[in-house]
Scaffold this motif. Structure first.
Motif, PDB file in Angstrom:
ATOM      1  N   SER A  13      -2.771   2.080  -9.631  1.00 27.79           N
ATOM      2  CA  SER A  13      -2.342   2.692  -8.373  1.00 27.79           C
ATOM      3  C   SER A  13      -0.847   2.959  -8.437  1.00 27.79           C
ATOM      4  N   THR A  14      -0.349   3.667  -7.444  1.00 33.87           N
ATOM      5  CA  THR A  14       1.076   3.952  -7.326  1.00 33.87           C
ATOM      6  C   THR A  14       1.556   3.405  -5.988  1.00 33.87           C
ATOM      7  N   THR A  15       2.680   2.660  -6.021  1.00 36.53           N
ATOM      8  CA  THR A  15       3.230   2.112  -4.785  1.00 36.53           C
ATOM      9  C   THR A  15       4.010   3.194  -4.053  1.00 36.53           C
TER      10      THR A  15
END
Length: 92
Positions: A13-15
């Motif tokens: 995922s990407t924050t």
């Protein structure tokens, strides 16, 4: 990216800050995650991740005991030397 496949990454995922986060749900996969990053395979499979910070997050089912904390601390020291952030939390 099955939990049952030890050589595969479980979740990516990407924050909000743009950090690429690889989440481990099985501690046996730590080496596979490091290899995925160090080999550059992460950037082959996800070219948009190039030049972004990568972090490994270990998700635990239960809080670690003293032995577990010692293990996680040792993992963190080794992984930090590779310039990869690592953290862990208990799944809620």
């Amino acid at each position: 990216m099955s939990v049952e496949q030890i050589d595969k990454v479980d979740f990516i995922s990407t924050t909000e800050k743009g950090i690429i986060k690889l989440t481990i749900s099985d501690h046996l996969k730590i080496n596979a995650y490091i290899n995925f990053i160090e080999s550059g395979k992460i950037f082959e499979e996800y070219p948009s991740f190039v030049n972004k910070k990568v972090e490994i997050e270990i998700v635990l089912k239960f809080p670690p005991n003293e032995i577990g904390n010692t293990f996680l601390d040792k993992c963190k020291k080794i992984i930090d030397e590779l310039n990869i952030e690592v953290s862990w939390k208990v799944f809620e």
